[in-house]
Scaffold this active site. Structure first.
Site, short mmCIF file in Angstrom:
data_model
loop_
_atom_site.label_atom_id
_atom_site.label_comp_id
_atom_site.label_asym_id
_atom_site.label_seq_id
_atom_site.Cartn_x
_atom_site.Cartn_y
_atom_site.Cartn_z
N SER A 1 -8.56 -0.99 61.29
CA SER A 1 -8.64 0.66 61.51
C SER A 1 -8.72 0.78 60.16
CB SER A 1 -7.89 0.88 61.71
OG SER A 1 -6.83 0.46 63.89
N ASP B 1 -9.21 9.94 66.67
CA ASP B 1 -7.99 8.59 66.35
C ASP B 1 -6.51 9.50 67.13
OD1 ASP B 1 -5.44 7.44 65.18
OD2 ASP B 1 -7.52 6.17 64.39
N HIS C 1 -1.24 6.76 62.82
CA HIS C 1 -2.17 6.03 62.34
C HIS C 1 -3.11 6.97 61.93
CE1 HIS C 1 -5.87 4.03 63.93
NE2 HIS C 1 -5.15 2.33 63.68
N ASN D 1 -8.49 -6.56 66.06
CA ASN D 1 -7.64 -7.31 65.37
C ASN D 1 -6.62 -7.94 65.91
OD1 ASN D 1 -7.31 -5.31 62.82
ND2 ASN D 1 -5.82 -4.20 64.03
#
Lengths: 79, 443
Positions: free
Chosen positions: B393, B191, B223, B319
């Site tokens: 996520s 990530d 994130h 998404n």
């Protein structure tokens, strides 16, 4: 000359000889970035004209173009 | 009625019994069988060379012992089985269960469409089947809330809320009742990196590597720290638990830069690094910004090779949907590889999140499992420290953390781990196109 970042998948039979496949690629004008022995992937750059040539090198399953990956900006509600 | 001693219906039961032994007590169990039932000289699977079963020998010996399965199939009468049952009740040791063996049949349509003689209109059967499928689909959409029509017959809606003790996501996945912590299991999160100054992770073993040129692993975006918090974190400063595998070993692979951008080169390098460090689970909450439904041979091969080496890759479906506008999008790469587990997001009423995409038609483009992914509280870069956000996520690290719990509980790896996650998921009254096997559940 235009170059593209590509991902090369090496077949299962050539996994233990992946360095040899990388050498063959270099000889064909491919600029090797990384050789990943465990996952059997070679990444690097190739010119558009050279691309059909490298696809025929022994041990190569496929040559695919790199894509970008991303996550939204930090202030986005949906991540 | 006890089926063991009841009438044996010859259309249902074969007359043989399946005896399940405790895995470490197969020999003891066989001795017990021999003594009580007089069933002797039963061949075991190790008597046969692999793939060279002699079914006649099995039949004449009145049974077989499947050593690897810890199961025997024997021919015995009810009297013998009753003796066995009584003896085992005293000892309660080597035999876990005895059940009558069932006849097996090819599965047929249990609701065949029967056309009566009044089919004067000469409607093709395929047309009628199509109509039935459409009505089934309509029913599913009504139940799942995709169609906004009120029904009095709807099930009572489950609703989860964050409490001072734990987040709603940990409650809905039964993590709060699990005795496992992911101890000894290596979880790689690929990530935006990790905020090493975060106080909630003090004392944790963390390995890291940056695959972004010119940037350290230190997370500037947030994130990555959020995803690691859900998969591997523990409790907040107020004592609220938000992390799943709180004793797992954390492997931070920074493959997305501080801007949140990265590419396949970095992601693949991160996977290679995680596998070379023998990580058991690789969590990837990333994908392209726009839906890319086509699969890649590279990721499919990589997923398979990871599984063969005992590593399970779990990825966010993306998404890209907008369900309110009827846009279901598709599962994005790399989650859309068959060998990579694709995760959908649920809200706290266990409905598919509006942004969570639906399985596509392409092979591998399926949602495999679902997890909490709306209003998820987890760690964030300082000074914020925490943040509540939505996304597939956020659903993905729930599955990754729970995979670590299964890996610890069953010592399972690779394909086995995938199987455990799927078979233990709780089924939901939603299309499997949206939620796969259902909502992931902790062991």
């Amino acid at each position: 000359m235009e170059t593209k970042d590509v991902i090369i998948t090496v077949d299962g039979k050539h996994l233990d000889r992946i360095e040899q496949v990388a050498d063959d690629l270099r000889k064909s004008g491919f600029i090797v970035k990384d050789v990943h022995k465990i996952i059997g992937i070679i990444t690097g750059k190739v010119t558009t004209t050279m691309r059909p040539k490298i696809a025929n090198i022994d041990g190569i399953v496929t040559v695919e173009e790199k894509q970008n990956a991303k996550v939204p900006p930090p202030d986005s509600e949906i991540q | 009625m006890n089926p063991l001693i009841g009438d044996v219906n010859k259309n249902v039961y074969t007359g043989r019994y399946i005896v399940t032994f405790r895995q470490d007590a197969i020999q003891d169990g066989m001795r017990l069988l021999n003594n009580l039932t007089g069933v002797k000289n039963i061949p075991t699977t190790s008597d046969f060379i692999e793939g060279n079963w002699n079914i006649d020998q099995v039949k004449s010996a009145k049974g077989a012992v499947y050593e690897k399965l810890g199961v025997a199939v024997i021919e015995a009468d009810e009297q013998q089985m009753m003796q066995l049952q009584m003896a085992n009740e005293d000892e309660k040791t080597s035999i876990i269960a005895y059940e009558p063996e069932l006849m097996m049949h090819a599965i047929e349509d249990l609701n065949p469409i029967e056309l009566n003689n009044g089919n004067d209109a000469n409607i093709p059967l395929s047309y009628i089947k199509g109509c039935r499928d459409e009505i089934d689909s309509l029913y599913q959409r009504l139940v799942s809330g995709d169609l906004n029509i009120s029904t009095t017959d709807q099930q009572v809606m489950e609703v989860y809320e964050d409490t001072s003790m734990e987040t709603w996501g940990l409650q809905a996945t039964n993590v709060n009742n699990s005795q496992y912590s992911g101890r000894g299991i290596r979880v790689a999160v690929l990530d935006t990196g990790f905020d090493f100054s975060h106080p909630d992770f003090r004392g944790r073993r963390i390995e890291s590597q940056s695959f972004v040129s010119g940037e350290t692993v230190q997370d500037v975006h947030g994130h990555g720290t959020h995803c690691i918090g859900t998969a591997c974190g523990a409790r907040s400063n107020t004592g609220q638990r938000y992390g799943v595998a709180y004793e797992s070993e954390i492997y931070v692979g920074k493959v997305l830069g501080n801007s949140g951008n990265g590419d396949d080169m970095g992601v693949l390098a991160g996977i290679e690094w995680a596998l070379s460090n023998n990580c058991h689970i690789i969590s990837m909450s990333l994908g392209p910004a726009v839906p890319i439904c086509t699969t890649t041979i590279a990721y499919e091969q990589v997923g398979q090779r990871a599984l063969q080496q005992g590593g399970l890759i779990i990825a966010a479906a993306g998404n890209t949907a907008n369900r309110g506008r009827g846009n279901f999008s598709c599962v994005g790469r790399p989650a859309n590889s068959k060998s990579i587990m694709a995760v959908a997001a649920l809200n706290n009423r266990l409905q598919a999140a509006s942004f969570s995409p639906r399985s596509g038609n392409n092979e591998g483009g399926e949602i495999d499992i679902a997890a909490p992914g709306v209003r998820i509280f987890s760690s964030w870069t300082l000074p914020n420290r925490y943040k509540i956000i939505d996304g597939t996520s956020m659903a993905t690290p729930h599955v990754s953390g729970i995979a670590a719990l299964f890996a610890e509980a069953y010592q399972a790896r690779g394909y086995q781990l995938w199987q455990l996650l799927s078979s233990n998921a709780r089924r939901l009254s939603l299309p499997n196109l949206d939620v796969g096997a259902g909502i992931v559940q902790a062991p």
